[in-house]
Design a protein around this motif. Structure first.
Motif, mmCIF file in Angstrom:
data_model
loop_
_atom_site.group_PDB
_atom_site.id
_atom_site.type_symbol
_atom_site.label_atom_id
_atom_site.label_comp_id
_atom_site.label_asym_id
_atom_site.label_seq_id
_atom_site.Cartn_x
_atom_site.Cartn_y
_atom_site.Cartn_z
ATOM 1 N N TYR A 116 -5.494 -15.035 11.251
ATOM 2 C CA TYR A 116 -4.105 -14.631 11.472
ATOM 3 C C TYR A 116 -3.825 -14.340 12.942
ATOM 4 N N GLY A 117 -2.685 -14.832 13.416
ATOM 5 C CA GLY A 117 -2.194 -14.468 14.734
ATOM 6 C C GLY A 117 -2.661 -15.322 15.890
ATOM 7 N N THR A 168 -0.349 -21.648 7.873
ATOM 8 C CA THR A 168 0.631 -20.586 7.659
ATOM 9 C C THR A 168 -0.009 -19.213 7.823
ATOM 10 N N ASP A 169 0.622 -18.345 8.607
ATOM 11 C CA ASP A 169 0.199 -16.952 8.710
ATOM 12 C C ASP A 169 0.939 -16.132 7.667
ATOM 13 N N GLN A 171 1.541 -12.146 6.009
ATOM 14 C CA GLN A 171 1.399 -10.692 6.082
ATOM 15 C C GLN A 171 2.023 -10.072 4.835
ATOM 16 N N GLN A 212 -3.293 -9.043 6.348
ATOM 17 C CA GLN A 212 -2.964 -10.270 7.072
ATOM 18 C C GLN A 212 -4.022 -11.332 6.810
ATOM 19 N N THR A 213 -3.565 -12.557 6.650
ATOM 20 C CA THR A 213 -4.482 -13.673 6.436
ATOM 21 C C THR A 213 -3.798 -14.960 6.874
ATOM 22 N N ARG A 214 -4.568 -16.017 6.930
ATOM 23 C CA ARG A 214 -4.031 -17.342 7.276
ATOM 24 C C ARG A 214 -4.389 -18.321 6.175
#
Length: 245
Positions: A116-117, A168-169, A171, A212-214
């Motif tokens: 993420y991020g 895709t990120d 949250q 948070q994850t991707r």
């Protein structure tokens, strides 16, 4: 020397044709995979708390791509109610589609593993090389190499091993039960031109736990077209998001 070049050329053409045939056969069926960079566990809740505020953003170069309605429908099928007020919802689900398009497998894996991020980008990677040497034998090798490259180019023009990806990120904020509060600390480095910058930090209390994850989905097939890949990429994203609840 001419005979040697002819033999090398014939062998190269045969090998190029075999390689193209192998790709065409082994990649004839569409292969779609979806991977999450980090596992997220949400606490089970009763029916009265199955409420979600949903916000989907798309900052990729495919602005017309939309999955809001499909994700909303998948969540509703699982018994969740979508609310327009984030303060009233038990969950706040935010997603940003970072990249959609043709990508190299290594770039896809790196984008997912970084999590993420981290900035993600995908692009078709093309590579070619040629070796040249001096002297009569060197010219022969160079000629054979050029002919071989031409053969590979012809085979590659007809048979392409194509990957498309969607990164895709995600949250998710989950409301803390009871009177509990979470403390959020954040630090930011802001640049001011090329000569300096400033540090900004803040602390605040929050009523939410944050995860948070991707999510990365890939579609692979010989001569794959984007129009065929897109529905499957969207399906992978929708299944992953709804599967968390």
């Amino acid at each position: 020397m001419l005979k040697r070049i002819t033999l090398v050329t014939v062998a190269t053409l045969v090998l190029a044709g075999c390689a193209a045939t192998h790709v065409a056969i082994s990649k004839r069926d569409l292969d779609v995979q979806t991977k999450m960079s980090d596992t997220v566990f949400l606490d089970p809740v009763g029916p009265d708390k199955r409420t979600i505020f949903l916000q989907i953003r798309n900052t990729s170069d495919k602005p017309d791509l939309a999955v809001n309605d499909e994700i909303a429908a998948a969540l509703q099928t699982k018994g969740y109610t979508l609310l327009q007020d984030p303060e009233a919802a038990h969950y706040v689900l935010q997603a940003n589609i970072l990249q959609v398009g043709k990508s190299a497998p290594t770039a896809i894996e790196a984008a997912i593993d970084q999590g993420y991020g981290v900035a993600a980008s995908g692009g078709l990677v093309l590579g070619a090389g040629a070796a040249y040497a001096g002297g009569a034998s060197g010219r022969g090798i160079a000629a054979a190499g050029l002919i071989g490259s031409l053969a590979e180019g012809i085979a590659g023009a007809a048979v392409k091993d194509v990957y498309f990806s969607m990164i895709t990120d995600l949250q998710i904020k989950e409301r803390i039960r009871g009177a509990g509060k979470a403390r959020v600390s954040s630090n930011h480095s802001l640049r001011q031109g090329n000569s300096g910058g400033s540090q900004v930090s803040y602390d605040e209390e929050s009523s939410y736990k944050t995860y948070q994850t991707r999510i990365g989905s890939t579609a692979n097939k010989v001569n794959l077209a984007f129009e065929e890949a897109l529905p499957e990429l969207k399906k992978g994203l929708i299944n992953s998001i709804s599967g968390l609840f």
